[in-house]
Design a protein around this motif. Structure first.
Motif, mmCIF file in Angstrom:
data_model
loop_
_atom_site.group_PDB
_atom_site.id
_atom_site.type_symbol
_atom_site.label_atom_id
_atom_site.label_comp_id
_atom_site.label_asym_id
_atom_site.label_seq_id
_atom_site.Cartn_x
_atom_site.Cartn_y
_atom_site.Cartn_z
ATOM 1 N N THR A 15 0.824 -1.213 0.000
ATOM 2 C CA THR A 15 0.000 0.000 0.000
ATOM 3 C C THR A 15 0.853 1.256 0.000
ATOM 4 N N TYR A 18 2.268 2.797 -3.106
ATOM 5 C CA TYR A 18 1.277 3.465 -3.944
ATOM 6 C C TYR A 18 1.203 4.963 -3.709
ATOM 7 N N SER A 21 1.957 7.381 -6.533
ATOM 8 C CA SER A 21 0.912 7.774 -7.474
ATOM 9 C C SER A 21 0.146 8.974 -6.945
ATOM 10 N N ARG A 151 1.903 0.076 -10.767
ATOM 11 C CA ARG A 151 1.215 -1.096 -11.317
ATOM 12 C C ARG A 151 2.180 -1.993 -12.076
ATOM 13 N N ASP A 156 -0.861 -3.319 -7.263
ATOM 14 C CA ASP A 156 -2.317 -3.316 -7.135
ATOM 15 C C ASP A 156 -2.829 -4.746 -6.932
#
Lengths: 224, 106
Positions: A15, A18, A21, A151, A156
Motif C-alpha cells: 500500500t 502506492y 501515485s 502497477r 495493485d
C-alpha cells in the motif's frame, strides 16, 4: 501474533509504495508539495485523498471536494466501531488509533483470531502504512511522474491478494460464504455506478441485514 | 482554487475525516456487546474484506477494468488453496501481474 506482524508489514509495503501515485497526481491537480503532505498526513485515507484531488483537478468547488472526501470517509466510522472494542485503548492512544483507522489496518486487525494478534495486526499495519505511504507521497510529489507506475510492479494485484488471504480463513461457515458472495456481487455491480469507497459500505450494509435477520448461531458456528 | 481556498479545503476535509474515524471509536461498548451485534460484526468483517478484494481487483476509479490483476488473483487463490503463507501469496500475485504487464498484457 508474529503472523499478524508479517501480514501487516506485507500490506504496508504494497500500500505504502502506492503513495508515489498520489503524490504525483496531487501536484498535477494543483496542490503544492506542502498542501499534498498536509492532506496525506492529516486526512490519511487513500480513497478520500484521491477523491479530493480529483475534484480539485476537475475544477470542482471546495464544498464538493470536502463533501466527496467525507462521504468516502464514512466507511472509516464503521471500521472504528468494529476495531475499537478489540483494541481497548483510551485517551490519546484512542485518538491515534482513530487516525490510523483505514481499510488496511482494519482488514489485517479483524482478520486475526486472538486479541493480542488483533492489536499487533492493527498497529503494525496502521503505523507501517502511515510511515511508508507518507514517505512515498513526498517522493511522488517531488519527482512527479518520473518514478514510473506502481502497477508495473504488480502492487495493485498484491493488495487484492492480501485482502483475499485475509478473508480466506473466515469462509469456513456457510453463512460467511453466502455473505461473501453477496458482498462480491453487490460491490461489482456498484463499482461503475457510485464513487469509490461506497461499494464497500453497501457490502457492509448487506452483511448487517443478514446478521440482524438470521437466526442465532447454528452449531457449526457456536464453537468458533 | 487560490492557495488560501486550497488550504481551507485540505484542512476542513482532514478535520471531517478524522471526526468520522473518531465517531466510530466512540460508539459505546455496551451497544456492541449484544450477541446479535457480535455475530453481525463478524459478518460485516467478511463482507468488507470480500468487497475490498473486488474493488482492488476490478476497480479503476469509477469503472470496472479486467486486467492483469484478475489472473494474479487466481494465482493467489490457488496458492491459498495449497496453504501457502501470506507473504508468499502476496508476492506470487504481484509477480504474476508484473510479469503479465511486462509481456504487454493488462
Amino acid at each position: 501474533m508474529a503472523a499478524a506482524v508479517r501480514q501487516g508489514l506485507s500490506v504496508s509495503v504494497a500500500t505504502g509504495l502506492y503513495g508515489v501515485s498520489f503524490g504525483a497526481l496531487s501536484v498535477v491537480a494543483g496542490l503544492d508539495v506542502l498542501q499534498t503532505m498536509a492532506l496525506s498526513l492529516l486526512l490519511f485515507s487513500g480513497g478520500s485523498q484521491f477523491a479530493l484531488v480529483g475534484v480539485v483537478a476537475a475544477g470542482g468547488s471546495p464544498v464538493a471536494a470536502v463533501a466527496t472526501a467525507s462521504l468516502l470517509g464514512v466507511r472509516n466510522t464503521l471500521y472504528g466501531a468494529v476495531v475499537s472494542p478489540l483494541l481497548q485503548v483510551r485517551g490519546w492512544r484512542r485518538a491515534l488509533a482513530a487516525h490510523l483507522t483505514i481499510d488496511e489496518s482494519t482488514a489485517v486487525g479483524v482478520a486475526q483470531r486472538d486479541p493480542a494478534a488483533v492489536r499487533a495486526g492493527f498497529w503494525t499495519t496502521g503505523i507501517g502504512v502511515f510511515a511508508l505511504w507518507n514517505a512515498f507521497v513526498l517522493l511522488g510529489a517531488l519527482a512527479g511522474d518520473r518514478l514510473g507506475d506502481p502497477r508495473a510492479w504488480g502492487l495493485d494485484a498484491a493488495a487484492a491478494a492480501a485482502f483475499l488471504a485475509l478473508v480466506w480463513p473466515r469462509l469456513a461457515t456457510r453463512r460467511a460464504r453466502v455473505v461473501a458472495a453477496l458482498a462480491v456481487v453487490v460491490s461489482a455491480a456498484l463499482v461503475p455506478v457510485v464513487p469509490a469507497g461506497l461499494p464497500v459500505l453497501a457490502a457492509a450494509a448487506v452483511a448487517i441485514v443478514v446478521g440482524l435477520v438470521s437466526r442465532p448461531a447454528v452449531p457449526e458456528e457456536a464453537t468458533r | 482554487m487560490t492557495p488560501g481556498v486550497l488550504w481551507t479545503t485540505v484542512l476542513l476535509a482532514s478535520v471531517a475525516c478524522f471526526a468520522l474515524k473518531l465517531a466510530g471509536h466512540l460508539v459505546p461498548e455496551h451497544w456492541l456487546a449484544d450477541e446479535r451485534v457480535q455475530r453481525t460484526s463478524a459478518l460485516v468483517t467478511v463482507a468488507l474484506l470480500a468487497s475490498l478484494v473486488v474493488v482492488q481487483t476490478v476497480g479503476d476509479g469509477q469503472a470496472v477494468v479486467l486486467d492483469a490483476r484478475v489472473p494474479a488473483l487466481a494465482v493467489a487463490a490457488v496458492a491459498l488453496a495449497l496453504r501457502a503463507p501470506f507473504v508468499v501469496v502476496v508476492v506470487l500475485a504481484a509477480g504474476a501481474a508484473a510479469g503479465l504487464r511486462a509481456l504487454g498484457w493488462g
